[in-house]
Write a protein that holds these residues in place. Structure first.
Motif, PDB file in Angstrom:
ATOM      1  N   SER A 210       2.733  -2.580   2.915  1.00 45.23           N
ATOM      2  CA  SER A 210       3.929  -3.355   3.231  1.00 45.23           C
ATOM      3  C   SER A 210       3.862  -3.825   4.680  1.00 45.23           C
ATOM      4  N   ILE A 211       4.544  -4.923   4.952  1.00 40.90           N
ATOM      5  CA  ILE A 211       4.596  -5.417   6.327  1.00 40.90           C
ATOM      6  C   ILE A 211       5.267  -4.387   7.223  1.00 40.90           C
ATOM      7  N   TRP A 228      12.448  -9.234   5.849  1.00 46.81           N
ATOM      8  CA  TRP A 228      11.235  -9.933   5.453  1.00 46.81           C
ATOM      9  C   TRP A 228      10.025  -9.000   5.411  1.00 46.81           C
ATOM     10  N   CYS A 229      10.162  -7.821   5.965  1.00 43.25           N
ATOM     11  CA  CYS A 229       9.033  -6.888   6.064  1.00 43.25           C
ATOM     12  C   CYS A 229       8.810  -6.079   4.794  1.00 43.25           C
ATOM     13  N   HIS A 231       7.763  -7.316   1.988  1.00 41.96           N
ATOM     14  CA  HIS A 231       6.674  -7.899   1.220  1.00 41.96           C
ATOM     15  C   HIS A 231       5.369  -7.140   1.465  1.00 41.96           C
ATOM     16  N   THR A 232       4.436  -7.328   0.533  1.00 42.23           N
ATOM     17  CA  THR A 232       3.151  -6.623   0.605  1.00 42.23           C
ATOM     18  C   THR A 232       2.063  -7.537   1.149  1.00 42.23           C
ATOM     19  N   VAL A 233       1.220  -6.964   1.985  1.00 44.16           N
ATOM     20  CA  VAL A 233       0.042  -7.654   2.501  1.00 44.16           C
ATOM     21  C   VAL A 233      -1.171  -7.140   1.731  1.00 44.16           C
ATOM     22  N   ASN A 255      -1.237 -13.928   0.103  1.00 48.01           N
ATOM     23  CA  ASN A 255      -0.466 -12.727   0.488  1.00 48.01           C
ATOM     24  C   ASN A 255      -1.151 -11.953   1.611  1.00 48.01           C
ATOM     25  N   SER A 275      -0.580 -19.238   1.997  1.00 47.56           N
ATOM     26  CA  SER A 275       0.094 -18.019   1.522  1.00 47.56           C
ATOM     27  C   SER A 275      -0.098 -16.888   2.526  1.00 47.56           C
ATOM     28  N   THR A 276       0.700 -16.942   3.590  1.00 42.16           N
ATOM     29  CA  THR A 276       0.652 -15.931   4.656  1.00 42.16           C
ATOM     30  C   THR A 276       1.963 -15.165   4.661  1.00 42.16           C
ATOM     31  N   ASN A 277       1.882 -13.841   4.625  1.00 41.88           N
ATOM     32  CA  ASN A 277       3.088 -13.019   4.587  1.00 41.88           C
ATOM     33  C   ASN A 277       3.522 -12.508   5.946  1.00 41.88           C
ATOM     34  N   VAL A 300       8.672 -15.724   7.213  1.00 43.53           N
ATOM     35  CA  VAL A 300       7.455 -14.980   7.555  1.00 43.53           C
ATOM     36  C   VAL A 300       7.687 -14.266   8.887  1.00 43.53           C
TER      37      VAL A 300
END
Length: 355
Positions: A210-211, A228-229, A231-233, A255, A275-277, A300
């Motif tokens: 995860s971010i 927003w953090c 999301h998964t990287v 991702n 697609s940058t997280n 983001v």
């Protein structure tokens, strides 16, 4: 009662996840289960205690009643190592045996989680082979597949422990290699007397972080909303090329986290068009208003760190290397993979458990 020792010859191959997957399925199949991590070399200091975090997590996840000091009975802390190096030796064999008797009472099977490598535990005379010999535990070897070198590792374990090697689970197989492993590696190992209980493909969701985890690990300043953090990287990319080539480069992966210099607005804007997280900007440079506005439009987050790009990449890669399965979504996904790709009936038969 049966015992199973889950081992590996290298770090971060998914032993803890495999243990959870096995224990959950065994519970579902009606078995009374126990779990132990006989030797812990990575421990955490909490107020009033020193604990193995993975063992504690598995105890809570599976709902085990045994106290944590029995589940993780031998903690190799810096003070233990220092005492041993000073010649103040102590025997932990009795501690381990007593803990095992307590954990295994009234159980159908006990799953033992091994150390990270085959040599860990040598200082206390409790390496993987010594533990499996002491407790007469057959070994399920977890090996990730990168190349045929991993076959060497499996054969080396067989040569070392002989019949105690019950079989192998090959994990994290890239899609492009899966057919080769199925058609060449599995028949070869089976022909050498090494049952292959499962082949698990590499899953980007399981490999990701995860971010929020990345932010906590790197530190630094967050620009954007904490929400927003979540999301998964799935992958890391380094932005260090010329502006003309950047857009096609960043489109190769989805991702992702892009790590680049804080003064490279051209690369940051290019990354935000793909697609940058998360953007990780190095050198403590605050991004331009244009970058901040575009990142806000796309939700983001931006992480500012004081280190240079190479040092930041090194730290981030270490976090990816030790991804923990302390998330419900990851545990569920891994359990689904195990149900699909692991031969539980074959394992039960090898352990002498009813199907």
């Amino acid at each position: 009662m049966a015992t199973l020792y889950v081992a590996s010859t290298e770090t971060f191959v998914g032993k803890s996840a495999v243990c959870i997957g096995l224990l959950r399925r065994m519970q579902r199949d009606g078995f009374h289960v126990g779990y132990m991590k006989p030797v812990s070399v990575s421990v955490a200091h909490t107020p009033g205690a020193v604990v193995d975090e993975d063992a504690t997590f598995i105890r809570e996840t599976i709902g085990l009643e045994a106290p944590i000091e029995k589940i993780a009975p031998v903690l190799i802390t810096p003070s233990v190592v220092e005492a041993i190096l000073r010649g103040q030796s102590a025997s932990y064999t009795r501690t381990l045996r007593d803990a095992y008797l307590a954990v295994s009472r009234n159980k159908d099977i006990v799953v033992l989680e091994g150390t990270n490598t085959w040599s860990e535990g040598s200082l206390v005379n409790l390496t993987s082979d010594q533990v499996t010999d002491l407790l007469q535990a057959p070994v399920l070897l977890v090996s990730q597949y990168g190349s045929t070198i991993n076959v060497d590792n499996i054969l080396s374990v067989q040569r070392y422990i002989g019949d105690r090697l019950l079989g192998v689970l090959i994990n994290q197989i890239e899609e492009a290699q899966l057919e080769f492993v199925q058609q060449r590696v599995v028949p070869y190992l089976e022909g050498r007397g090494i049952p292959v209980f499962g082949l698990l493909p590499r899953d980007p969701m399981l490999a990701g972080i995860s971010i929020a985890e990345l932010l906590d690990h790197l530190g630094g300043q967050l620009i954007g909303q904490r929400a927003w953090c979540n999301h998964t990287v799935e992958t890391l990319m380094i932005g260090a090329m010329g502006a003309d080539a950047s857009l096609s480069f960043f489109r190769r992966r989805a991702n992702k986290a892009v790590i680049t210099g804080g003064d490279r607005s051209d690369l940051q804007l290019a990354a935000l068009e793909t697609s940058t997280n998360v953007l990780v900007l190095t050198g403590n440079f605050r991004p331009s208003p244009q970058v901040i506005d575009r990142a806000e439009e796309k939700e983001v987050p931006i992480i500012l760190v004081p280190d240079d790009t190479l040092a930041t990449v090194d730290r981030a890669e270490r976090l990816f290397g030790r991804v923990r399965f302390h998330q419900d979504a990851k545990l569920q996904r891994f359990a689904e993979l195990m149900d699909t790709c692991f031969a539980y009936d074959r394992l039960y038969e090898a352990l002498g458990l009813p199907g």
